[in-house]
Design a protein around this motif. Structure first.
Motif, PDB file in Angstrom:
ATOM      1  N   THR A 251       0.840  -1.194   0.000  1.00 33.26           N
ATOM      2  CA  THR A 251       0.000   0.000   0.000  1.00 33.26           C
ATOM      3  C   THR A 251       0.877   1.245   0.000  1.00 33.26           C
ATOM      4  OG1 THR A 251      -0.139  -0.075   2.420  1.00 33.26           O
ATOM      5  CG2 THR A 251      -1.934  -1.114   1.186  1.00 33.26           C
ATOM      6  N   ARG A 252       0.291   2.330  -0.479  1.00 28.33           N
ATOM      7  CA  ARG A 252       1.006   3.604  -0.511  1.00 28.33           C
ATOM      8  C   ARG A 252       0.308   4.623   0.371  1.00 28.33           C
ATOM      9  NH1 ARG A 252       2.160   7.452  -5.866  1.00 28.33           N
ATOM     10  NH2 ARG A 252       2.922   9.265  -4.685  1.00 28.33           N
ATOM     11  N   ASN A 253       1.119   5.376   1.090  1.00 29.97           N
ATOM     12  CA  ASN A 253       0.609   6.482   1.905  1.00 29.97           C
ATOM     13  C   ASN A 253       1.494   7.689   1.640  1.00 29.97           C
ATOM     14  OD1 ASN A 253      -0.636   8.123   3.759  1.00 29.97           O
ATOM     15  ND2 ASN A 253       0.257   7.112   5.556  1.00 29.97           N
ATOM     16  N   GLY A 254       1.067   8.521   0.705  1.00 30.78           N
ATOM     17  CA  GLY A 254       1.860   9.686   0.338  1.00 30.78           C
ATOM     18  C   GLY A 254       3.149   9.281  -0.345  1.00 30.78           C
ATOM     19  N   ASP A 255       4.281   9.647   0.262  1.00 28.80           N
ATOM     20  CA  ASP A 255       5.579   9.325  -0.306  1.00 28.80           C
ATOM     21  C   ASP A 255       6.179   8.053   0.278  1.00 28.80           C
ATOM     22  OD1 ASP A 255       5.474  11.565  -1.888  1.00 28.80           O
ATOM     23  OD2 ASP A 255       6.653  12.819  -0.523  1.00 28.80           O
ATOM     24  N   ALA A 256       5.384   7.298   1.001  1.00 34.25           N
ATOM     25  CA  ALA A 256       5.859   6.059   1.626  1.00 34.25           C
ATOM     26  C   ALA A 256       5.089   4.861   1.079  1.00 34.25           C
ATOM     27  CB  ALA A 256       5.719   6.133   3.140  1.00 34.25           C
ATOM     28  N   VAL A 257       5.771   3.743   1.043  1.00 30.38           N
ATOM     29  CA  VAL A 257       5.168   2.485   0.608  1.00 30.38           C
ATOM     30  C   VAL A 257       5.343   1.467   1.725  1.00 30.38           C
ATOM     31  CG1 VAL A 257       5.352   0.565  -1.019  1.00 30.38           C
ATOM     32  CG2 VAL A 257       5.551   2.909  -1.848  1.00 30.38           C
ATOM     33  N   ALA A 258       4.279   0.753   2.043  1.00 29.44           N
ATOM     34  CA  ALA A 258       4.332  -0.254   3.102  1.00 29.44           C
ATOM     35  C   ALA A 258       4.050  -1.631   2.510  1.00 29.44           C
ATOM     36  CB  ALA A 258       3.323   0.060   4.200  1.00 29.44           C
ATOM     37  N   VAL A 259       4.964  -2.564   2.757  1.00 27.19           N
ATOM     38  CA  VAL A 259       4.786  -3.956   2.345  1.00 27.19           C
ATOM     39  C   VAL A 259       4.444  -4.758   3.595  1.00 27.19           C
ATOM     40  CG1 VAL A 259       5.867  -5.992   1.336  1.00 27.19           C
ATOM     41  CG2 VAL A 259       6.406  -3.711   0.426  1.00 27.19           C
ATOM     42  N   THR A 260       3.240  -5.285   3.631  1.00 28.23           N
ATOM     43  CA  THR A 260       2.796  -6.084   4.774  1.00 28.23           C
ATOM     44  C   THR A 260       3.010  -7.554   4.464  1.00 28.23           C
ATOM     45  OG1 THR A 260       1.124  -4.427   5.344  1.00 28.23           O
ATOM     46  CG2 THR A 260       0.862  -6.632   6.284  1.00 28.23           C
ATOM     47  N   LEU A 261       3.626  -8.265   5.383  1.00 29.79           N
ATOM     48  CA  LEU A 261       3.902  -9.690   5.211  1.00 29.79           C
ATOM     49  C   LEU A 261       2.802 -10.515   5.874  1.00 29.79           C
ATOM     50  CD1 LEU A 261       7.726  -9.582   6.039  1.00 29.79           C
ATOM     51  CD2 LEU A 261       6.584  -9.233   3.831  1.00 29.79           C
ATOM     52  N   VAL A 262       2.701 -11.776   5.485  1.00 27.57           N
ATOM     53  CA  VAL A 262       1.623 -12.625   5.995  1.00 27.57           C
ATOM     54  C   VAL A 262       1.757 -12.873   7.495  1.00 27.57           C
ATOM     55  CG1 VAL A 262       1.182 -13.766   3.796  1.00 27.57           C
ATOM     56  CG2 VAL A 262       2.906 -14.706   5.349  1.00 27.57           C
ATOM     57  N   ASP A 263       2.979 -12.719   8.032  1.00 27.35           N
ATOM     58  CA  ASP A 263       3.143 -12.932   9.479  1.00 27.35           C
ATOM     59  C   ASP A 263       2.874 -11.663  10.282  1.00 27.35           C
ATOM     60  OD1 ASP A 263       5.351 -11.348   8.986  1.00 27.35           O
ATOM     61  OD2 ASP A 263       6.832 -12.895   9.431  1.00 27.35           O
ATOM     62  N   GLY A 264       2.402 -10.601   9.601  1.00 23.85           N
ATOM     63  CA  GLY A 264       2.027  -9.381  10.283  1.00 23.85           C
ATOM     64  C   GLY A 264       3.090  -8.297  10.302  1.00 23.85           C
ATOM     65  N   ARG A 265       4.316  -8.637   9.952  1.00 22.60           N
ATOM     66  CA  ARG A 265       5.368  -7.616   9.909  1.00 22.60           C
ATOM     67  C   ARG A 265       5.112  -6.647   8.755  1.00 22.60           C
ATOM     68  NH1 ARG A 265      10.701 -10.640   8.987  1.00 22.60           N
ATOM     69  NH2 ARG A 265       9.272 -12.095   7.941  1.00 22.60           N
ATOM     70  N   THR A 266       5.628  -5.432   8.890  1.00 23.67           N
ATOM     71  CA  THR A 266       5.503  -4.420   7.842  1.00 23.67           C
ATOM     72  C   THR A 266       6.877  -3.826   7.549  1.00 23.67           C
ATOM     73  OG1 THR A 266       3.241  -3.849   8.491  1.00 23.67           O
ATOM     74  CG2 THR A 266       4.442  -2.234   7.176  1.00 23.67           C
ATOM     75  N   VAL A 267       7.182  -3.713   6.263  1.00 27.34           N
ATOM     76  CA  VAL A 267       8.421  -3.083   5.814  1.00 27.34           C
ATOM     77  C   VAL A 267       8.045  -1.795   5.098  1.00 27.34           C
ATOM     78  CG1 VAL A 267      10.548  -3.357   4.494  1.00 27.34           C
ATOM     79  CG2 VAL A 267       9.425  -5.367   5.477  1.00 27.34           C
ATOM     80  N   THR A 268       8.649  -0.698   5.495  1.00 28.33           N
ATOM     81  CA  THR A 268       8.321   0.600   4.913  1.00 28.33           C
ATOM     82  C   THR A 268       9.500   1.141   4.121  1.00 28.33           C
ATOM     83  OG1 THR A 268       6.839   1.091   6.760  1.00 28.33           O
ATOM     84  CG2 THR A 268       7.519   2.947   5.388  1.00 28.33           C
ATOM     85  N   GLY A 269       9.210   1.643   2.939  1.00 33.33           N
ATOM     86  CA  GLY A 269      10.234   2.235   2.095  1.00 33.33           C
ATOM     87  C   GLY A 269       9.654   3.362   1.271  1.00 33.33           C
TER      88      GLY A 269
END
Length: 469
Positions: A251-269
């Motif tokens: 998903t995208r939020n403004g200038d950030a992108v969040a990758v959500t993993l199936v185990d609930g972790r989130t990576v933001t770039g």
């Protein structure tokens, strides 16, 4: 004069067109996006041009070890090398367009008719005098007679409902060339060939990179030793590799992108590249109505001379699955036309296909794999020789990589090989010749190599497989 209509102008299509014209056919190529297809316009040529710049940046990282220092105009030490991504991508797109124009010019000079439009099989399906219909850009239709048809429509990036590209921050590998500024943090989802190549390239260009892999290592389909070397190099250079981590959504939020993993972790770039595989472009072509069988998610089923299950209809390239390489597409297209037009033809042998992963270091392979040997699919001896002991490698500061040869016991015939290192795509060629020509390890070992040279390691590996009877 037999008539051939080719739907799709990528490597499988334009190489087939050249062969068919050479063998006396009247040839029409119906193409939608531009001659050269995705290989030239959005995939192979652009990505390897981008990677060429990344290679220079990677070499610069090693300059200090070789005694090279950088200084500015005042003589002060320069410590930072930067890349102008806008200029890089401008060059990428210019080269791709130029290559496409060159290929189209070659076709038209050979009196091959090029039609812009969407092609599909019409009445008769191309079997012994069928029709092919082209929908032109203005919406009108044009019908062509075809004694035979070749389908070479390629494939496109796979996306998911939970990970939709927007062309700005969430990208497929076809959309990265519109970036004008180097991303702060690139997240690459997918650790196959495409994902690994882009992750390696952006790391060399100066990005922070996170690679999300659903498997326990990068390049799960490649030689395990080669993948281990690459992963070690990438992690040493600062890449964050998340193994056994399956993506749930992006998903995208403004200038950030969040990758959500199936185990609930989130990576933001700041950006994300989706490298989730390919979908064949086989919809709306009238294939099933003509009796062309589709398998495995829409790919076209073909035999070793590129025939489909419909008489007179051939297929080549990524729309058929298998080895999705430009070289394989081109060969399959040539084989199809030689078969249809009665020329001597040798069926496609995938064990003779050399392939390369354009990471840093590169990984090149040919023939049988060590994994196949370990599974008992073929009896063979395997030798691996690290490049660290090669004199040319020492001179160039190369510390990672190896040459691996796989040969039949007794006869010593070379049946496979792997090269990991700089320009492995060039170093694999003598091993490819050995596999194709059924050369023995002794023949390879007794062929002169230049001293010092990286290719000397291939001869040395072959010498180590020599057996005294």
């Amino acid at each position: 004069m037999p008539s051939v209509v080719i739907i799709g102008g990528g490597p499988g299509g334009y190489e087939a067109a050249l062969v068919a014209q050479q063998l006396g056919a009247e040839v029409t190529v119906i193409d939608r996006d531009g001659i050269g297809g995705s290989a030239v316009l959005t995939d192979c040529v652009p990505s390897k041009t981008l990677i060429a710049t990344a290679e220079v940046m990677a070499d610069m990282e090693q300059a200090g070890r070789l005694g090279i220092n950088f200084a500015d105009a005042q003589g002060d030490a320069a410590t930072t090398i930067t890349v102008d991504l806008a200029r890089v991508n401008e060059r990428v797109k210019l080269l791709a367009a130029s290559q496409s124009a060159d290929i189209e010019g070659r076709l038209t000079r050979r009196d091959i008719r090029v039609v812009r439009g969407l092609g599909r099989l019409g009445k008769g399906g191309g079997a012994g005098g069928g029709e092919v219909i082209a929908t032109l850009p203005d919406g009108t239709e044009q019908t062509f007679h075809a004694d035979s048809v070749l389908i070479a429509t390629g494939a496109r990036p796979r996306v998911l409902p939970t990970a939709q590209p927007d062309g700005e921050r969430i990208l497929t590998w076809e959309q990265v060339y519109d970036l004008t500024e180097l991303p702060e943090h690139m997240i690459v989802v997918g650790s196959g060939v495409t994902g690994a190549e882009f992750a390696s390239a952006y790391l060399s260009l100066g990005c922070q990179v996170t690679l999300v892999s659903s498997r326990d290592r990068v390049l799960p389909g490649e030689d395990a030793d080669a993948a281990a070397v690459l992963q070690d190099v990438l992690e040493r250079r600062g890449m964050n590799i998340l193994g056994n981590s399956r993506m749930e959504s992006v998903t995208r939020n403004g200038d950030a992108v969040a990758v959500t993993l199936v185990d609930g972790r989130t990576v933001t770039g700041s950006h994300c590249i989706l490298a989730l595989g390919s979908i064949p472009n086989t919809e709306g072509l009238g294939l099933e109505e003509a009796g062309v069988q589709l398998v495995d998610g829409g790919f076209i089923r073909i035999d070793k001379v590129s025939r489909t299950t419909a008489p007179g209809v051939y297929a080549a390239g990524d729309c058929t699955g298998g080895f999705m390489l430009a070289s394989v597409a081109a060969m399959a297209g040539r084989i199809a036309m030689r078969h249809f037009l009665g020329d001597a033809v040798q069926p496609l042998d995938l064990k003779q296909v050399s392939s390369n992963v354009f990471t840093s270091p590169e990984i090149a392979t040919i023939g049988w794999s060590q994994a196949a040997v370990e599974r008992g699919e073929i009896e063979a001896d395997v030798i691996k020789l690290d490049l660290a002991g090669n004199p040319r490698a020492k001179m160039q500061g190369i510390t990672d990589g190896f040459v691996k040869l796989i040969a039949r016991p007794g006869s010593g015939v070379v049946v496979g090989g792997v090269v990991v290192g700089p320009r492995a795509s060039e170093l694999i060629h003598p091993i490819s010749l050995a596999v194709t020509a059924n050369l023995t390890v002794d023949q390879v070992a007794n062929t002169f190599t230049v001293y010092p040279s990286l290719s000397g390691s291939t001869a040395e590996a072959a010498r180590r497989l020599h057996r005294v009877e």
